[in-house]
Design a protein around this motif. Structure first.
Motif, PDB file in Angstrom:
ATOM      1  N   ALA A  39       0.764  -1.220  -0.106  1.00 15.64           N
ATOM      2  CA  ALA A  39       0.007   0.051   0.110  1.00 15.64           C
ATOM      3  C   ALA A  39       1.001   1.316   0.008  1.00 15.64           C
ATOM      4  CB  ALA A  39      -1.022  -0.184   1.316  1.00 15.64           C
ATOM      5  N   LYS A  40       1.758   1.157   0.900  1.00 19.95           N
ATOM      6  CA  LYS A  40       2.723   2.508   0.913  1.00 19.95           C
ATOM      7  C   LYS A  40       3.501   2.751  -0.273  1.00 19.95           C
ATOM      8  CE  LYS A  40       6.829   4.302   3.523  1.00 19.95           C
ATOM      9  NZ  LYS A  40       7.752   3.742   4.413  1.00 19.95           N
ATOM     10  N   GLU A  41       3.984   1.718  -1.141  1.00 21.69           N
ATOM     11  CA  GLU A  41       4.783   1.821  -2.371  1.00 21.69           C
ATOM     12  C   GLU A  41       3.755   2.243  -3.438  1.00 21.69           C
ATOM     13  OE1 GLU A  41       6.260  -2.181  -3.026  1.00 21.69           O
ATOM     14  OE2 GLU A  41       7.910  -1.779  -1.623  1.00 21.69           O
ATOM     15  N   ARG A  42       2.521   1.669  -3.386  1.00 18.75           N
ATOM     16  CA  ARG A  42       1.588   2.294  -4.549  1.00 18.75           C
ATOM     17  C   ARG A  42       1.243   3.672  -3.942  1.00 18.75           C
ATOM     18  NH1 ARG A  42      -3.090  -2.358  -5.870  1.00 18.75           N
ATOM     19  NH2 ARG A  42      -4.152  -0.459  -6.685  1.00 18.75           N
ATOM     20  N   ARG A  43       1.175   3.747  -3.140  1.00 14.86           N
ATOM     21  CA  ARG A  43       0.849   5.456  -2.701  1.00 14.86           C
ATOM     22  C   ARG A  43       1.872   6.343  -3.129  1.00 14.86           C
ATOM     23  NH1 ARG A  43      -1.635   9.322   0.173  1.00 14.86           N
ATOM     24  NH2 ARG A  43      -0.180  10.708   1.358  1.00 14.86           N
ATOM     25  N   GLU A  44       3.058   5.991  -2.937  1.00 14.92           N
ATOM     26  CA  GLU A  44       4.201   6.672  -3.091  1.00 14.92           C
ATOM     27  C   GLU A  44       4.480   6.872  -4.638  1.00 14.92           C
ATOM     28  OE1 GLU A  44       7.523   4.714  -1.106  1.00 14.92           O
ATOM     29  OE2 GLU A  44       7.083   5.811   0.780  1.00 14.92           O
ATOM     30  N   LYS A  67       3.963  10.174  -9.416  1.00 10.68           N
ATOM     31  CA  LYS A  67       3.204  10.321 -10.924  1.00 10.68           C
ATOM     32  C   LYS A  67       2.504  11.691 -10.954  1.00 10.68           C
ATOM     33  CE  LYS A  67       0.260   8.130 -14.277  1.00 10.68           C
ATOM     34  NZ  LYS A  67      -0.511   6.985 -14.666  1.00 10.68           N
ATOM     35  N   GLN A  68       1.846  11.919  -9.823  1.00  9.19           N
ATOM     36  CA  GLN A  68       1.103  13.162  -9.711  1.00  9.19           C
ATOM     37  C   GLN A  68       2.047  14.368  -9.976  1.00  9.19           C
ATOM     38  OE1 GLN A  68      -1.346  12.618  -6.065  1.00  9.19           O
ATOM     39  NE2 GLN A  68      -3.012  11.750  -7.424  1.00  9.19           N
ATOM     40  N   ALA A  69       3.062  14.321  -9.181  1.00  4.07           N
ATOM     41  CA  ALA A  69       4.153  15.605  -8.788  1.00  4.07           C
ATOM     42  C   ALA A  69       4.857  15.444 -10.138  1.00  4.07           C
ATOM     43  CB  ALA A  69       5.260  15.137  -7.932  1.00  4.07           C
ATOM     44  N   GLU A  70       4.819  14.573 -11.156  1.00  2.00           N
ATOM     45  CA  GLU A  70       5.610  14.818 -12.352  1.00  2.00           C
ATOM     46  C   GLU A  70       4.595  15.538 -13.302  1.00  2.00           C
ATOM     47  OE1 GLU A  70       6.620  10.726 -13.114  1.00  2.00           O
ATOM     48  OE2 GLU A  70       8.435  10.684 -12.427  1.00  2.00           O
ATOM     49  N   GLN A  71       3.377  15.059 -13.238  1.00  2.00           N
ATOM     50  CA  GLN A  71       2.243  15.787 -13.970  1.00  2.00           C
ATOM     51  C   GLN A  71       2.278  16.913 -13.721  1.00  2.00           C
ATOM     52  OE1 GLN A  71      -0.953  12.915 -13.177  1.00  2.00           O
ATOM     53  NE2 GLN A  71      -0.723  11.559 -15.035  1.00  2.00           N
ATOM     54  N   GLN A  72       2.288  17.336 -12.725  1.00  3.31           N
ATOM     55  CA  GLN A  72       2.189  18.878 -12.165  1.00  3.31           C
ATOM     56  C   GLN A  72       3.154  19.616 -12.721  1.00  3.31           C
ATOM     57  OE1 GLN A  72       1.663  18.770  -8.000  1.00  3.31           O
ATOM     58  NE2 GLN A  72      -0.606  18.152  -7.816  1.00  3.31           N
ATOM     59  N   GLN A  73       4.336  19.062 -12.681  1.00  2.00           N
ATOM     60  CA  GLN A  73       5.512  19.662 -13.102  1.00  2.00           C
ATOM     61  C   GLN A  73       5.829  19.810 -14.684  1.00  2.00           C
ATOM     62  OE1 GLN A  73       8.310  20.799 -11.243  1.00  2.00           O
ATOM     63  NE2 GLN A  73       8.839  22.004 -13.071  1.00  2.00           N
ATOM     64  N   GLN A  74       5.067  18.884 -15.296  1.00  2.03           N
ATOM     65  CA  GLN A  74       4.915  19.174 -16.671  1.00  2.03           C
ATOM     66  C   GLN A  74       4.021  20.333 -17.102  1.00  2.03           C
ATOM     67  OE1 GLN A  74       3.773  15.013 -18.076  1.00  2.03           O
ATOM     68  NE2 GLN A  74       6.098  14.226 -17.790  1.00  2.03           N
TER      69      GLN A  74
END
Length: 216
Positions: A182-187, A192-199
């Motif tokens: 669960a922790k790994e999937r959350r991280e 992925k969300q951070a990368e999308q925001q950066q893009q």
């Protein structure tokens, strides 16, 4: 003639008396049946109440409704009557409030996301009773769950072992294994969300830069 009339009257009286006894007997039988039915109903109600109590090891536990959504992913939380309801989880938070989750991953990650320490409950696969996740035997399956975790839970280890004996590809796993997944999937999701925001930010900056050049 008088003797004959007297005899007829006596026979009539006996007949009426017999009918009265028969009616009384019938009424007594009906009353007896009614009492038995009421007793049976009371016993059934008592049994239902007992079952309800057994399924709630903590009186604060609740049941989701058709409008309940997961606190983590905002997806639908399924009721016990639904096929996917066996995957539903809920937590009693430190302030006593209740939160529902559509799958085990959301239940576990809620503590990480909100920095909480909750009493976490899952449903027994067979009975649908609420069981503390810390006390449950967890089985990894290929069953389709709301968020594709595929874990099911058993109050008794013997039931889990019987379930696995009937499904050789399934296996018992420890709670720590599920927590780590669960922790790994959350991280991975947060990354992925951070990368999308950066893009998106980079795209906005490029757009503003092009507009600046065009105006000049």
């Amino acid at each position: 003639m008088k003797k004959f009339l007297t005899l007829v009257m006596l026979l009539a009286m006996f007949t009426l008396a017999a009918c009265g006894q028969s009616d009384q007997s019938s009424n007594n039988e009906e009353s007896k049946n009614t009492t038995q039915e009421e007793t049976s109903t009371e016993q059934q109600n008592k049994k239902d109440t007992t079952t309800a109590e057994v399924s709630k090891p903590d009186p604060r536990l609740q049941e989701p409704t058709e409008h309940t959504v997961c606190e983590m992913c905002n997806m639908k939380v399924y009721e016990a009557t639904d096929e996917l309801g066996k995957f539903t989880g809920q937590a009693i938070k430190e302030d006593g409030s209740i939160a529902f989750y559509d799958d085990i991953g959301c239940l576990l990650n809620a503590e990480l996301a909100h920095n909480e320490k909750n009493q976490k409950y899952v449903r027994d696969y067979n009975t649908l009773e609420w069981v503390l996740v810390d006390d449950a035997t967890i089985v990894k399956t290929d069953l389709k769950s709301p968020m594709n975790w595929g874990y099911v839970f058993f109050k008794n280890k013997e039931d889990a072992e019987k379930f696995i004996a009937e499904n050789s590809s399934y296996k018992i796993v420890e709670l720590d294994v599920v927590k780590q997944e669960a922790k790994e999937r959350r991280e991975a999701k947060l990354k992925k969300q951070a990368e999308q925001q950066q893009q998106q930010q980079n795209g906005n900056m490029d757009s503003m830069s092009h507009e600046g050049h065009s105006h000049s």
